[in-house]
Design a protein around this motif. Structure first.
Motif, PDB file in Angstrom:
ATOM      1  N   SER A 142       0.833  -1.213   0.000  1.00 21.10           N
ATOM      2  CA  SER A 142       0.000   0.000   0.000  1.00 21.10           C
ATOM      3  C   SER A 142       0.863   1.257   0.000  1.00 21.10           C
ATOM      4  O   SER A 142       0.555   2.228  -0.700  1.00 21.10           O
ATOM      5  CB  SER A 142      -0.930   0.020   1.214  1.00 21.10           C
ATOM      6  OG  SER A 142      -1.912  -0.963   1.086  1.00 21.10           O
ATOM      7  N   ASP A 143       1.939   1.243   0.773  1.00 20.62           N
ATOM      8  CA  ASP A 143       2.833   2.403   0.817  1.00 20.62           C
ATOM      9  C   ASP A 143       3.424   2.694  -0.563  1.00 20.62           C
ATOM     10  O   ASP A 143       3.470   3.837  -1.008  1.00 20.62           O
ATOM     11  CB  ASP A 143       3.965   2.185   1.833  1.00 20.62           C
ATOM     12  CG  ASP A 143       3.476   2.204   3.273  1.00 20.62           C
ATOM     13  OD1 ASP A 143       2.338   2.673   3.529  1.00 20.62           O
ATOM     14  OD2 ASP A 143       4.231   1.738   4.154  1.00 20.62           O
ATOM     15  N   MET A 191       2.221   1.704  -3.479  1.00 22.36           N
ATOM     16  CA  MET A 191       1.142   2.099  -4.388  1.00 22.36           C
ATOM     17  C   MET A 191       0.822   3.586  -4.183  1.00 22.36           C
ATOM     18  O   MET A 191       0.603   4.311  -5.162  1.00 22.36           O
ATOM     19  CB  MET A 191      -0.092   1.219  -4.170  1.00 22.36           C
ATOM     20  CG  MET A 191       0.122  -0.187  -4.671  1.00 22.36           C
ATOM     21  SD  MET A 191      -1.290  -1.271  -4.410  1.00 22.36           S
ATOM     22  CE  MET A 191      -2.359  -0.711  -5.736  1.00 22.36           C
ATOM     23  N   GLN A 192       0.809   4.017  -2.945  1.00 15.91           N
ATOM     24  CA  GLN A 192       0.567   5.417  -2.638  1.00 15.91           C
ATOM     25  C   GLN A 192       1.662   6.276  -3.255  1.00 15.91           C
ATOM     26  O   GLN A 192       1.398   7.312  -3.863  1.00 15.91           O
ATOM     27  CB  GLN A 192       0.518   5.628  -1.116  1.00 15.91           C
ATOM     28  CG  GLN A 192       0.318   7.052  -0.684  1.00 15.91           C
ATOM     29  CD  GLN A 192      -1.058   7.579  -1.015  1.00 15.91           C
ATOM     30  OE1 GLN A 192      -2.017   6.834  -1.055  1.00 15.91           O
ATOM     31  NE2 GLN A 192      -1.163   8.871  -1.275  1.00 15.91           N
ATOM     32  N   LYS A 193       2.892   5.833  -3.154  1.00 13.42           N
ATOM     33  CA  LYS A 193       4.044   6.591  -3.661  1.00 13.42           C
ATOM     34  C   LYS A 193       4.036   6.695  -5.184  1.00 13.42           C
ATOM     35  O   LYS A 193       4.271   7.761  -5.738  1.00 13.42           O
ATOM     36  CB  LYS A 193       5.338   5.924  -3.199  1.00 13.42           C
ATOM     37  CG  LYS A 193       6.595   6.618  -3.653  1.00 13.42           C
ATOM     38  CD  LYS A 193       7.826   5.912  -3.116  1.00 13.42           C
ATOM     39  CE  LYS A 193       9.102   6.563  -3.622  1.00 13.42           C
ATOM     40  NZ  LYS A 193      10.300   5.896  -3.089  1.00 13.42           N
ATOM     41  N   TYR A 194       3.768   5.599  -5.871  1.00 12.45           N
ATOM     42  CA  TYR A 194       3.926   5.580  -7.322  1.00 12.45           C
ATOM     43  C   TYR A 194       2.620   5.712  -8.118  1.00 12.45           C
ATOM     44  O   TYR A 194       2.652   6.008  -9.298  1.00 12.45           O
ATOM     45  CB  TYR A 194       4.635   4.297  -7.754  1.00 12.45           C
ATOM     46  CG  TYR A 194       6.092   4.295  -7.348  1.00 12.45           C
ATOM     47  CD1 TYR A 194       7.012   5.109  -7.995  1.00 12.45           C
ATOM     48  CD2 TYR A 194       6.528   3.502  -6.297  1.00 12.45           C
ATOM     49  CE1 TYR A 194       8.337   5.119  -7.620  1.00 12.45           C
ATOM     50  CE2 TYR A 194       7.867   3.503  -5.920  1.00 12.45           C
ATOM     51  CZ  TYR A 194       8.763   4.326  -6.592  1.00 12.45           C
ATOM     52  OH  TYR A 194      10.077   4.348  -6.200  1.00 12.45           O
ATOM     53  N   LEU A 195       1.488   5.451  -7.498  1.00 11.09           N
ATOM     54  CA  LEU A 195       0.231   5.458  -8.252  1.00 11.09           C
ATOM     55  C   LEU A 195      -0.714   6.582  -7.874  1.00 11.09           C
ATOM     56  O   LEU A 195      -1.801   6.669  -8.423  1.00 11.09           O
ATOM     57  CB  LEU A 195      -0.474   4.099  -8.084  1.00 11.09           C
ATOM     58  CG  LEU A 195       0.304   2.874  -8.549  1.00 11.09           C
ATOM     59  CD1 LEU A 195      -0.467   1.611  -8.252  1.00 11.09           C
ATOM     60  CD2 LEU A 195       0.648   2.986 -10.024  1.00 11.09           C
ATOM     61  N   SER A 196      -0.325   7.404  -6.945  1.00 10.24           N
ATOM     62  CA  SER A 196      -1.213   8.518  -6.534  1.00 10.24           C
ATOM     63  C   SER A 196      -0.848   9.799  -7.218  1.00 10.24           C
ATOM     64  O   SER A 196       0.200  10.035  -7.680  1.00 10.24           O
ATOM     65  CB  SER A 196      -1.144   8.713  -5.027  1.00 10.24           C
ATOM     66  OG  SER A 196      -1.699   7.600  -4.383  1.00 10.24           O
TER      67      SER A 196
END
Length: 144
Positions: free
Chosen positions: A136-137, A139-144
């Motif tokens: 999740s971390d 995904m937050q970094k690269y997909l947000s």
């Protein structure tokens, strides 16, 4: 589109049956031929003909006049081979490829979108997130 993770066996001759869900995701237009590549992080990558052609075209477009790109081309084509899916849904993994990926009797097959990775189980466990919070971390970094 390939996804999920599967535990597979490799027989004494180096044959590995691909999981049914992986086989069913291979486009019919692909036929029985796939491409196996010694890949990043010490795994093998299994590509459909379409995905292989995309990469092959990029590599072929590189200059033959540059020593670095000649080395890239030479190494790329030396580390890839065509394999055939037999009537039992198996591929024959060449010995050099088994050695490269440290594969013996067991393998983890992972669908990664447009391609499939084949891993030594211990190596795979070292390079995948076990805690969903870590995923999740990122995904937050690269997909947000």
């Amino acid at each position: 589109m390939f996804n999920s993770q599967y535990d597979c066996k490799i027989d004494a001759k180096g044959r590995m049956a691909l999981p049914a869900k992986i086989r069913s995701a291979i486009p019919e237009s692909n036929g029985a031929n796939l491409f196996l590549r010694c890949a990043d992080d010490g795994c093998l990558t299994l590509l459909t003909q379409l995905e292989y052609k995309k990469i092959q075209n990029q590599v072929n477009a590189l200059s033959d006049h540059n020593p670095e790109t000649r080395k890239l081309k030479r190494s790329f084509f030396a580390m890839i081979t065509e394999v055939e899916l037999d009537s039992a849904g198996r591929i024959l993994v060449p010995k050099g490829f088994l050695s490269f990926a440290a594969l013996e009797k067991d393998a983890v097959v992972v669908g990664v979108g447009s391609y499939v990775e084949i891993w030594n189980p211990e190596r795979y466990r070292e390079l995948v997130f076990e805690d969903p919070a870590d995923l999740s971390d990122l995904m937050q970094k690269y997909l947000s």
